[in-house]
Design an enzyme around this catalytic site. Structure first.
Site, PDB file in Angstrom:
ATOM      1  N   ALA A  38       2.791   2.813  70.209  1.00  0.00           N
ATOM      2  CA  ALA A  38       3.290   1.593  69.579  1.00  0.00           C
ATOM      3  C   ALA A  38       2.828   0.420  70.454  1.00  0.00           C
ATOM      4  CB  ALA A  38       4.804   1.618  69.394  1.00  0.00           C
ATOM      5  N   GLY A  42       1.417  -6.260  75.905  1.00  0.00           N
ATOM      6  CA  GLY A  42       1.842  -5.866  77.261  1.00  0.00           C
ATOM      7  C   GLY A  42       1.040  -4.658  77.731  1.00  0.00           C
ATOM      8  N   HIS A  43       0.927  -3.653  76.875  1.00  0.00           N
ATOM      9  CA  HIS A  43       0.123  -2.473  77.218  1.00  0.00           C
ATOM     10  C   HIS A  43      -1.341  -2.884  77.446  1.00  0.00           C
ATOM     11  CE1 HIS A  43       3.256  -0.293  74.617  1.00  0.00           C
ATOM     12  NE2 HIS A  43       3.379   0.289  75.800  1.00  0.00           N
ATOM     13  N   GLN A  67      11.948  12.586  78.844  1.00  0.00           N
ATOM     14  CA  GLN A  67      12.540  11.391  79.470  1.00  0.00           C
ATOM     15  C   GLN A  67      13.567  10.707  78.568  1.00  0.00           C
ATOM     16  OE1 GLN A  67       8.601   9.390  79.875  1.00  0.00           O
ATOM     17  NE2 GLN A  67       9.707   7.533  79.330  1.00  0.00           N
ATOM     18  N   GLY A 155       3.790  -1.419  84.263  1.00  0.00           N
ATOM     19  CA  GLY A 155       4.338  -2.760  84.074  1.00  0.00           C
ATOM     20  C   GLY A 155       5.613  -2.976  84.876  1.00  0.00           C
ATOM     21  N   GLU A 156       5.773  -4.196  85.367  1.00  0.00           N
ATOM     22  CA  GLU A 156       7.042  -4.556  86.036  1.00  0.00           C
ATOM     23  C   GLU A 156       8.184  -4.620  85.031  1.00  0.00           C
ATOM     24  OE1 GLU A 156       6.505  -8.130  88.283  1.00  0.00           O
ATOM     25  OE2 GLU A 156       5.428  -7.087  89.881  1.00  0.00           O
ATOM     26  N   ASP A 158       9.254  -2.238  83.474  1.00  0.00           N
ATOM     27  CA  ASP A 158      10.055  -1.075  83.870  1.00  0.00           C
ATOM     28  C   ASP A 158      10.009  -1.004  85.394  1.00  0.00           C
ATOM     29  OD1 ASP A 158      10.512   0.319  81.103  1.00  0.00           O
ATOM     30  OD2 ASP A 158       8.415  -0.277  81.153  1.00  0.00           O
ATOM     31  N   SER A 194       7.761  -1.804  72.750  1.00  0.00           N
ATOM     32  CA  SER A 194       7.556  -1.045  71.508  1.00  0.00           C
ATOM     33  C   SER A 194       8.841  -1.066  70.692  1.00  0.00           C
ATOM     34  CB  SER A 194       7.182   0.394  71.827  1.00  0.00           C
ATOM     35  OG  SER A 194       6.064   0.415  72.676  1.00  0.00           O
TER      36      SER A 194
END
Ligand code: AMP
Length: 288
Positions: A38, A42-43, A67, A155-156, A158, A194
């Protein structure tokens, strides 16, 4: 763009590329961007950075079942591989997409290993999503062994995951550099995710309270104690009853633990998890 659905063909392709470069006495640098699909800008910002710094990039699209602590969350997680692939087709450079089925990653049964991340796994997301970081550690450890990347990009958005992945690499002594990348936001400030696909247009606008509150906390940070800032956030969310605050924490960036008072020389970061309807969103911001 080349697509692999099995780790076998992926490993063969990567090993061939490494060998060919080796014949010319060159090192073939592989960047890795793990995602659950998705895809959004950002990705793509992670992919762009990885392409800039490596000879090729492997992007995985895999909704990792181990997870997820809630079966409904796993079931409702947005999946759209066709759209993802058409987005990636616009990237002109050498991109390898790894799109495996669960059995290719886990074999017959998807189980996670248990990890001791020296306490990082017990804070925030770890408290509210039991077993989440065992699942993250397990799948990444498998991916790192298959792909053997030189650098992997996270990514920051997470931030806790980013710190845990650094710890994982340290514990397992994996020869991969972990690169953190800034949070990409929508025009209204909402962190891209997403999960935003599941928000109604009204919820999408309401959800900006998360970002607005983090901004306010950063502005007020120099003038207030940590306890005062916590009260301020609780008050802000009371004004928005459609959004349910799960947690707000200000923690030491390295230990991810909350502290009673601000210590000189310590970096602090504020974290929020909140439900907008059924959709759980997270965001964070550096404070000093
Ligand atoms: P996900 O598909 O949600 O597992 O995310 C895959 C990677 O993209 C993780 O390293 C995330 O931290 C990163 N990522 C997700 N959203 C953003 C964002 N808004 N800005 C930057 N990186 C992000």
């Amino acid at each position: 763009m080349v697509i692999h659905t099995t780790k076998e063909t992926l490993m063969q392709a990567l090993s061939l590329k490494r060998k060919n470069a080796g014949r010319e006495n060159k090192k073939y640098r592989i960047g890795f961007v793990p995602t659950m699909g998705a895809l959004h800008p950002g990705h793509l910002s992670l992919v762009q950075k990885a392409l800039d710094e490596n000879d090729t990039v492997v992007l995985s699209i895999f909704v990792n079942p181990t997870q997820f602590n809630s079966p409904q969350d796993l079931e409702k997680y947005p999946r759209n591989p066709e759209k993802d692939l058409s987005l990636l087709e616009n990237i002109p450079k050498d991109l390898i997409v790894y799109l495996p089925q669960i059995a290719d990653v886990y074999g017959a049964q998807a189980f996670s290993d248990h990890y001791d991340f020296q306490g990082l796994e017990n804070e925030m997301e770890g408290k509210h999503r039991k077993g989440h970081f065992d699942g993250v550690g397990t799948v990444l450890s498998k991916f790192f062994q298959t792909i053997k990347p030189d650098k992997a990009y996270f990514g920051e958005k997470d931030f806790q995951q980013l710190q845990i992945v650094k710890k994982l690499v340290d514990i397992e002594k994996l020869p991969v550099e972990i690169v953190g990348c800034p949070i990409m936001r929508e025009e209204n400030g909402l962190a891209m995710s997403s999960r935003n696909e599941r928000l109604t247009p009204q919820q999408f606008e309401e959800a900006t309270i998360i970002y607005q509150t983090l901004l306010e906390v950063r502005e007020e940070y120099p003038h207030h104690t940590l306890a005062e800032l916590e009260n301020l956030v609780a008050e802000r969310f009371l004004l928005h009853p459609t959004i349910k605050l799960e947690y707000f924490e200000i923690v030491n960036e390295n230990t991810l633990k909350p502290e009673k008072s601000k210590q000189p020389g310590t970096k602090y970061r504020a974290f929020i998890a909140a439900f907008v309807g059924e959709v759980r969103l997270i965001d964070n911001m550096s404070l000093n």
